[in-house]
Write an enzyme that holds these catalytic residues in place. Structure first.
Site, short mmCIF file in Angstrom:
data_model
loop_
_atom_site.label_atom_id
_atom_site.label_comp_id
_atom_site.label_asym_id
_atom_site.label_seq_id
_atom_site.Cartn_x
_atom_site.Cartn_y
_atom_site.Cartn_z
N GLY A 1 0.32 -22.16 26.31
CA GLY A 1 0.79 -22.08 24.93
C GLY A 1 -0.29 -22.47 23.94
CB SER B 1 -1.51 -18.47 20.84
OG SER B 1 -0.12 -18.79 20.76
CB SER B 2 0.03 -21.28 17.28
OG SER B 2 1.24 -21.28 18.03
N GLY B 3 -0.34 -24.21 17.11
CA GLY B 3 0.30 -25.52 17.14
C GLY B 3 -0.39 -26.54 18.02
CE1 TYR C 1 12.50 -27.81 22.57
CE2 TYR C 1 13.26 -29.66 21.25
CZ TYR C 1 12.23 -28.98 21.88
OH TYR C 1 10.95 -29.47 21.84
CB ALA D 1 20.44 -28.84 27.70
CB SER D 2 15.47 -26.93 27.79
OG SER D 2 14.82 -27.28 26.58
CB THR E 1 3.31 -26.51 14.68
OG1 THR E 1 4.49 -26.51 15.50
CG2 THR E 1 2.62 -27.86 14.75
#
Length: 277
Positions: free
Chosen positions: A9, A11-13, A146, A148-149, A181
């Site tokens: 991940g 590509s950003s943030g 979210y 829960a994940s 972000t």
């Protein structure tokens, strides 16, 4: 020999900030993302390999890992950062979107971790760091899926840490709070709406006002989270959890210091104070 980190991940943030920060500290970086052809900044560093990795595509994971080993000789750390946050009332979120949330945040993270472990075991060394969330330990309304994940991520990672200790592999969790972000821009754009759920109208307005004030507080930047990630990987400790954000710290203190039901009542009053007058 320079150390190497693989970051998902990127590509950003937080992912991009972490890639840049590790490179600045003298590390080789395998910066992975779904669409590397769109990346224009990270490709300018000779110690950076920008390549495709989709956490739900096992073949792309294996290819990215092998590309990193071929270029840099070995991989010393993995940063599981790829993920997104599904927001909205539980009743408004379709089963398909719920499964997609777990496919990326939980099963995708497991896919990448499983793929890197043979390399780490062969060396009896390595660090697996997963970017979790304050929402993996402190819940709020409208992000039940979210949460829960991320609770699943927390439980899996804590258990995994005990297993991998036997192989000389360290396991870490970084728990950011609110970070301004593109992650949150996507979260807002993907907010689940169901106009038929009018019973929640008052509650939704209350929560909108609450989160607007919450987001305007003293929060960490992506670069500050990157520094926490770097510290976690390089501090040579067996510490499992690292909190990254002043907004999360007081809530975790309350959660850890109060009996469970007392904590729940505190949070209820925080979200809906007028209901307890």
């Amino acid at each position: 020999m320079k150390k190497t980190v693989l970051i998902t991940g990127a590509s950003s943030g937080i992912g991009k900030a972490t890639s840049l920060y590790f490179a600045q500290q003298g590390w080789n970086v395998i910066a992975t993302m779904r669409s590397p052809e769109n990346e224009t900044e990270l490709i300018n560093d000779s110690h950076m390999l920008v390549t495709r990795l989709e956490v739900t595509d096992p073949d792309s994971i294996q290819i990215a890992i092998q590309q990193g080993i071929d270029k840099f000789g070995q991989i010393d750390a993995l940063v599981n950062n790829a993920g997104y946050g599904q927001q909205g009332l539980f009743e408004a979120i379709s089963p398909e979107k719920i499964r997609a949330q777990f496919e990326v945040n939980v099963f995708g993270m497991m896919n990448v971790t499983r793929a890197i472990l043979p390399h780490f075991r062969s060396r009896k060394a390595g660090t697996v760091l997963t970017v979790s969330s304050g929402a993996g330990r402190v819940t709020t309304p409208l992000i039940s899926i979210y949460c829960a994940s991320k609770f699943a991520v927390e439980g899996f990672t804590e258990s995994l840490a005990y297993e991998l200790e036997s192989q000389g592999i360290k396991v870490k969790l970084v728990e950011p709070g609110y970070i301004a972000t593109s992650f949150y821009q996507r979260t807002v754009s993907d907010f689940a709406h169901d106009p038929s759920l009018t019973d929640y109208s008052t509650f939704n307005k209350e929560m909108e006002a609450f989160f607007e004030s919450f987001a305007g507080g003293n929060n960490f930047t992506a670069n500050e989270v990157a520094q926490v990630i770097f510290t976690a990987i390089t501090d040579d400790s067996h510490q499992l959890r690292y909190v990254a954000g002043p907004d999360v710290e007081p809530l975790l203190t309350i959660r850890n210091s109060k009996p469970d039901q007392e904590y729940v009542e505190f949070m209820r009053k925080l979200f809906r104070p007028n209901s307890f007058q």
